[in-house]
Motif scaffolding. Structure first.
Motif, PDB file in Angstrom:
ATOM      1  N   ALA A 244       5.281   8.148   8.884  1.00 33.05           N
ATOM      2  CA  ALA A 244       5.959   7.534   7.750  1.00 33.05           C
ATOM      3  C   ALA A 244       7.435   7.290   8.053  1.00 33.05           C
ATOM      4  O   ALA A 244       8.127   8.176   8.552  1.00 33.05           O
ATOM      5  N   PRO A 245       7.941   6.094   7.753  1.00 37.16           N
ATOM      6  CA  PRO A 245       9.388   5.864   7.859  1.00 37.16           C
ATOM      7  C   PRO A 245      10.151   6.762   6.894  1.00 37.16           C
ATOM      8  O   PRO A 245       9.627   7.144   5.840  1.00 37.16           O
ATOM      9  N   ALA A 249      11.403   2.579   0.864  1.00 36.40           N
ATOM     10  CA  ALA A 249      10.998   1.172   0.748  1.00 36.40           C
ATOM     11  C   ALA A 249      10.235   0.732   1.988  1.00 36.40           C
ATOM     12  O   ALA A 249       9.234   0.003   1.889  1.00 36.40           O
ATOM     13  N   ALA A 250      10.694   1.174   3.159  1.00 40.60           N
ATOM     14  CA  ALA A 250       9.990   0.819   4.399  1.00 40.60           C
ATOM     15  C   ALA A 250       8.603   1.448   4.418  1.00 40.60           C
ATOM     16  O   ALA A 250       7.638   0.830   4.896  1.00 40.60           O
ATOM     17  N   ASP A 255       2.671   0.836   3.998  1.00 37.81           N
ATOM     18  CA  ASP A 255       1.422   1.212   3.327  1.00 37.81           C
ATOM     19  C   ASP A 255       0.724   0.005   2.692  1.00 37.81           C
ATOM     20  O   ASP A 255      -0.493   0.024   2.484  1.00 37.81           O
ATOM     21  N   ALA A 256       1.504  -1.029   2.388  1.00 39.44           N
ATOM     22  CA  ALA A 256       0.925  -2.214   1.741  1.00 39.44           C
ATOM     23  C   ALA A 256       0.170  -3.108   2.718  1.00 39.44           C
ATOM     24  O   ALA A 256      -0.577  -3.997   2.291  1.00 39.44           O
TER      25      ALA A 256
END
Length: 382
Positions: A244-245, A249-250, A255-256
């Motif tokens: 995970a970043p 927001a990143a 994840d999208a």
């Protein structure tokens, strides 16, 4: 006959856990574990954001954390000096007071501080060996970007008693770019912490793991995302699990993406679980000196994929433990991943992968360093 005197090597790095958790910090911890278990007393001198000098005993490693004074940080920023130099005035004073038996710098600017302290001891008639370790494949452009790097990488390295790099790839880069010769000392892998899962079960869906820093351009996560999209065109079940970043927001944006999920892999147990359950670990990075995540993945019995011409290609030595992408293109990487995904289902693959890194254990790594330290100390005593 009396037992050999325990050695007290002084390791030098700009930051350490929990402030920073990268490959260098993990190597320091594992080297310290090996030295401790062999009866020696390693010390780390590093920087921290606190206002005062702090000393702690952390699992057999004495950690001396020195402050980065605001005035020095401001001077560093104004003077195009390496950002990791703000604690160095304190480092020089610390090492003049107590250098230990051997000075072992793991960053260029720390090497400069060690050289200054060593000069002070030499004026007093004491020779303190200095080792400079290149933890990446630095080039001349990178060295020139900030003051202090070239001095540490070239001037100090040429005067050091030993210079080390992590792979033949890194050794050749340092020789070509900086005209400095070095010894190859591969980083350690904790073979006890990273091992295949007891139940030998992988995820039901074909799963690719990306366990590196997604923020780093050098790790080439966008290239991997393109390759995974090509694989999903053939098999929509393929999924990517990524570190995970740090930026929320990143993380949401990643994840999208179709077939992508992020997880927090800072914890050793979570990382081991991720390696063991994945079908393949991917590290398509450029300028990669070694690729610790590749070695850890193999220790967990999971094949790995990397790009040709990089340090990890020296770990993925044959098609029995992974694949090497012939070029840094989405199609070439997708083809390599496809082959590695098939490999993950073959009988005996876990044993083959683990056997490929059996010589990288912590005890063997510490023994290599002890042999070097002792040789340098014998030379200094002559």
């Amino acid at each position: 006959m009396s037992a050999p005197r325990p050695l007290r090597p002084t390791l030098l790095a700009p930051a350490y856990w929990p402030e920073v958790r990268r490959g260098t910090e993990r190597v320091i911890r594992l080297l310290a574990d090996g030295l401790r278990d062999a009866g020696h007393r390693p010390r780390l001198v590093t920087g921290h954001p606190g206002a005062r000098r702090a000393v702690a005993e952390e699992d057999g490693l004495e950690v001396v954390r020195l402050p980065r004074p605001p005035a020095v940080r401001a001077a560093v920023s104004r003077g195009r000096i390496d950002e990791h130099a703000a604690h160095l005035p304190g480092v020089v004073a610390e090492l003049v007071r107590d250098p230990g038996d051997v000075l072992h710098a793991l960053y260029p600017t720390d090497a400069v501080a060690a050289a200054l302290a060593r000069r002070a001891h030499r004026l007093r008639g004491r020779r303190v060996p200095l080792v400079v370790s290149n933890m990446g494949p630095p080039d001349r452009r990178w060295a020139r970007e900030r003051r202090g790097r070239t001095t540490g990488l070239v001037t100090v390295a040429r005067r050091a008693d030993a210079v080390t790099t992590l792979s033949a790839f890194a050794r050749d880069r340092v020789r070509a770019e900086l005209a400095v010769d070095s010894l190859v000392v591969a980083p350690p892998v904790d073979l006890d912490a990273f091992a295949p899962p007891a139940d030998d079960v992988r995820h039901a869906a074909p799963t690719i793991l990306f366990a590196s820093a997604p923020e780093s351009d050098a790790k080439r996560l966008p290239l991997l995302l393109e390759a995974v999209a090509l694989l999903r065109d053939r098999d929509p079940a393929v999924r990517l699990v990524a570190q995970a970043p740090r930026d929320p927001a990143a993380r949401r944006a990643l994840d999208a993406q179709p077939g992508v999920a992020t997880v927090d892999l800072d914890d050793h147990a979570a990382l081991r679980e991720a390696y063991g359950r994945a079908w393949v670990t991917a590290l398509p990075s450029r300028d990669e000196a070694f690729g610790l995540v590749v070695a850890e993945s193999l220790a967990c019995g999971t094949p790995a994929v990397a790009c040709a011409g990089e340090g990890p290609a020296e770990i993925v030595v044959d098609d029995g433990v992974g694949r090497i992408a012939a070029a840094a293109t989405p199609q070439a990487l997708a083809d390599a991943l496809c082959g590695a995904l098939r490999l993950a289902g073959e009988a005996g693959v876990r044993a083959c992968c683990r056997a490929a890194v059996r010589d990288l254990g912590v005890d063997a790594h510490a023994a290599r360093w002890l042999a070097l330290y002792e040789r340098l100390l014998a030379d200094a005593a002559r």
